[in-house]
Write a protein that holds these residues in place. Structure first.
Motif, short mmCIF file in Angstrom:
data_model
loop_
_atom_site.label_atom_id
_atom_site.label_comp_id
_atom_site.label_asym_id
_atom_site.label_seq_id
_atom_site.Cartn_x
_atom_site.Cartn_y
_atom_site.Cartn_z
N GLN A 236 0.97 -1.34 0.06
CA GLN A 236 0.51 0.55 0.29
C GLN A 236 0.86 1.19 0.17
N ARG A 237 1.72 1.24 0.41
CA ARG A 237 2.57 2.59 1.30
C ARG A 237 3.73 3.04 -0.21
N VAL A 238 3.73 2.11 -1.03
CA VAL A 238 4.32 2.29 -2.55
C VAL A 238 3.24 2.17 -3.53
N ALA A 239 2.41 2.03 -3.04
CA ALA A 239 1.17 2.31 -4.44
C ALA A 239 1.21 3.36 -5.25
N PRO A 240 0.90 3.82 -6.32
CA PRO A 240 0.86 5.43 -6.09
C PRO A 240 -0.65 6.05 -6.03
N ALA A 241 -0.46 7.23 -6.08
CA ALA A 241 -2.28 8.06 -5.36
C ALA A 241 -3.11 7.70 -5.96
N GLY A 242 -4.19 7.33 -5.54
CA GLY A 242 -5.28 7.01 -6.07
C GLY A 242 -5.65 5.65 -6.60
N ALA A 243 -4.46 5.10 -6.52
CA ALA A 243 -4.96 3.40 -7.12
C ALA A 243 -5.24 2.89 -5.81
N VAL A 244 -6.29 1.96 -6.26
CA VAL A 244 -6.88 0.75 -5.62
C VAL A 244 -6.45 -0.31 -5.46
N GLU A 245 -7.03 -0.74 -4.52
CA GLU A 245 -7.36 -2.40 -4.42
C GLU A 245 -7.88 -3.28 -4.82
N VAL A 246 -7.45 -4.39 -5.48
CA VAL A 246 -8.82 -4.69 -6.38
C VAL A 246 -8.88 -6.02 -6.30
N GLY A 247 -7.56 -6.73 -4.99
CA GLY A 247 -7.82 -8.09 -5.25
C GLY A 247 -9.33 -8.80 -5.55
N GLU A 248 -10.71 -8.14 -4.23
CA GLU A 248 -10.78 -9.43 -4.07
C GLU A 248 -12.32 -9.27 -5.21
N GLN A 249 -11.89 -7.29 -6.02
CA GLN A 249 -12.88 -7.11 -6.83
C GLN A 249 -13.00 -8.41 -8.11
N LEU A 250 -11.34 -8.49 -8.12
CA LEU A 250 -11.07 -9.37 -9.73
C LEU A 250 -11.02 -11.21 -8.89
N GLY A 251 -10.94 -10.97 -7.93
CA GLY A 251 -11.11 -12.31 -7.60
C GLY A 251 -10.07 -13.17 -7.80
N LEU A 252 -8.57 -11.74 -6.89
CA LEU A 252 -7.66 -12.40 -7.74
C LEU A 252 -6.86 -13.33 -6.12
N PRO A 253 -5.64 -14.11 -6.15
CA PRO A 253 -5.19 -14.25 -4.56
C PRO A 253 -4.48 -13.87 -3.90
N PRO A 254 -5.28 -13.90 -2.49
CA PRO A 254 -4.55 -13.00 -2.00
C PRO A 254 -2.73 -12.86 -1.35
N LEU A 255 -2.43 -11.61 -1.61
CA LEU A 255 -0.63 -11.86 -1.13
C LEU A 255 -0.03 -12.25 -0.03
N PRO A 256 1.42 -12.47 0.32
CA PRO A 256 1.90 -12.53 1.86
C PRO A 256 2.04 -11.24 1.99
N VAL A 257 2.17 -11.08 3.68
CA VAL A 257 2.57 -10.30 4.13
C VAL A 257 4.23 -9.14 3.10
N SER A 258 4.94 -8.92 3.41
CA SER A 258 6.00 -8.50 2.99
C SER A 258 6.49 -7.61 4.57
N LYS A 259 7.75 -8.14 4.77
CA LYS A 259 8.74 -8.15 6.57
C LYS A 259 10.04 -7.60 5.58
N VAL A 260 9.63 -6.37 5.94
CA VAL A 260 10.96 -4.94 5.68
C VAL A 260 11.84 -5.36 7.13
N VAL A 261 13.29 -5.18 6.74
CA VAL A 261 14.17 -5.57 7.47
C VAL A 261 15.14 -4.77 7.29
N LEU A 262 16.12 -4.96 8.61
CA LEU A 262 17.40 -3.31 8.40
C LEU A 262 19.07 -4.86 8.99
N HIS A 263 19.42 -4.97 8.09
CA HIS A 263 20.66 -4.85 8.09
C HIS A 263 21.62 -3.89 8.16
N THR A 264 22.41 -4.87 9.63
CA THR A 264 23.73 -3.86 9.49
C THR A 264 25.20 -4.00 10.59
N ARG A 265 26.24 -4.02 10.46
CA ARG A 265 27.29 -4.48 11.02
C ARG A 265 27.96 -3.29 11.85
#
Length: 287
Positions: A236-265
């Motif tokens: 959602q955060r990187v979707a363009p302004a004004g775009a709408v989520e259409v997965g349910e409307q189009l019967g598309l499969p749900p997508l998994p959660v994306s995990k954002v991580v920080l790596h550092t030494r």
């Protein structure tokens, strides 16, 4: 001696600037490696010292008061002078942090993230490189960047978890899929991890698809979505302004959660503090 003749508490000044920049006592406390209660006490003492309220607190947000907005510039200058004094010269050399960020993570709020970091540590120069998560992680493993923010790939479990983002199917308002035709997709070029997740999900659901736009970056994919050319799998955060989520409307499969991580030494205390600010600034810019 009058109240205002005594020096201001630098820890309280830093606490004020962090809370103002991150919009959260909790996140500011994480950066300073202390408790939310301790942060609140620092701010109350600073406000009592100055004689006016610096922050307006509501259940949902923390924002600068008019007096706080007038004071924060001087507060930043005081912290900058302190940094230079610690470095032993008014012309202290700038420090550099090489940061790799995944294209699917950076999003439109990247300038806000960098702005908050620059405000927090004015002697820090941040060098940013953006690419696919696997490339960003490869840079980190080769020592080409000091830290990396990206999606957790495959079965890896390392890295500090920053956020979990649900992926969705996004299209322009009013976009219509023609029944019986393959689903039109806008994607990044293979071997993009998000592309693989999306196409694997469509294949598993038995939904035919075709790529009609292959972009060199998430912004290009977003432009294709906004133009009504195709559907794209995005957070959602990187979707363009004004775009709408259409997965349910189009019967598309749900997508998994994306995990954002920080790596550092990086392990020295100053760098660790800066990286806590990286994490908090990312979360604040993202949500």
């Amino acid at each position: 001696m009058s109240t205002l003749a005594r020096p201001l508490d630098l820890d309280a000044i830093q606490a004020f600037v962090l809370v103002a920049d991150l919009g959260s006592f909790t996140r500011a406390a994480e950066v300073m490696d202390t408790s939310q209660a301790a942060m609140s006490l620092k701010l109350k003492r600073l406000e009592a010292r100055l004689g006016y309220r610096l922050l307006e607190r509501t259940p949902r947000a923390v924002r600068l008061s008019p007096r706080g907005d007038a004071f924060i510039g001087a507060a930043r200058q005081l912290l900058l002078a302190h940094e230079r004094a610690l470095a032993g010269t008014a012309e202290a050399p700038e420090r550099r942090l090489k940061l790799g960020i995944s294209d699917h993570v950076a999003g439109p709020n990247l300038p806000a993230l960098l702005g908050r970091l620059a405000a927090y540590d004015p002697l820090l120069v941040i060098e940013v490189r953006i690419a696919a998560s696997r490339d960003v992680l490869a840079w980190f493993e080769r020592g080409e960047v000091d830290a990396a923010i990206g999606r957790r790939e495959g079965d890896r479990s390392d890295g500090q978890l920053l956020a979990e983002e649900r992926l969705g199917w996004f299209a322009a308002p009013g976009w219509q899929h023609r029944e019986g035709q393959p689903l039109k997709l806008a994607t990044l070029a293979a071997p993009c991890g998000i592309r693989a997740i999306a196409t694997d999900a469509l294949d598993a659901a038995g939904i035919a698809w075709t790529e009609v736009f292959v972009g060199g970056g998430v912004m290009a994919v977003g432009a294709a979505v906004s133009a009504g050319l195709a559907v794209a799998a995005l957070a959602q955060r990187v979707a363009p302004a004004g775009a709408v989520e259409v997965g349910e409307q189009l019967g598309l499969p749900p997508l998994p959660v994306s995990k954002v991580v920080l790596h550092t030494r990086l392990s020295d205390p100053r760098s660790q503090e800066t990286l806590r600010a990286v994490s908090s600034a990312f979360l604040n810019a993202a949500y």
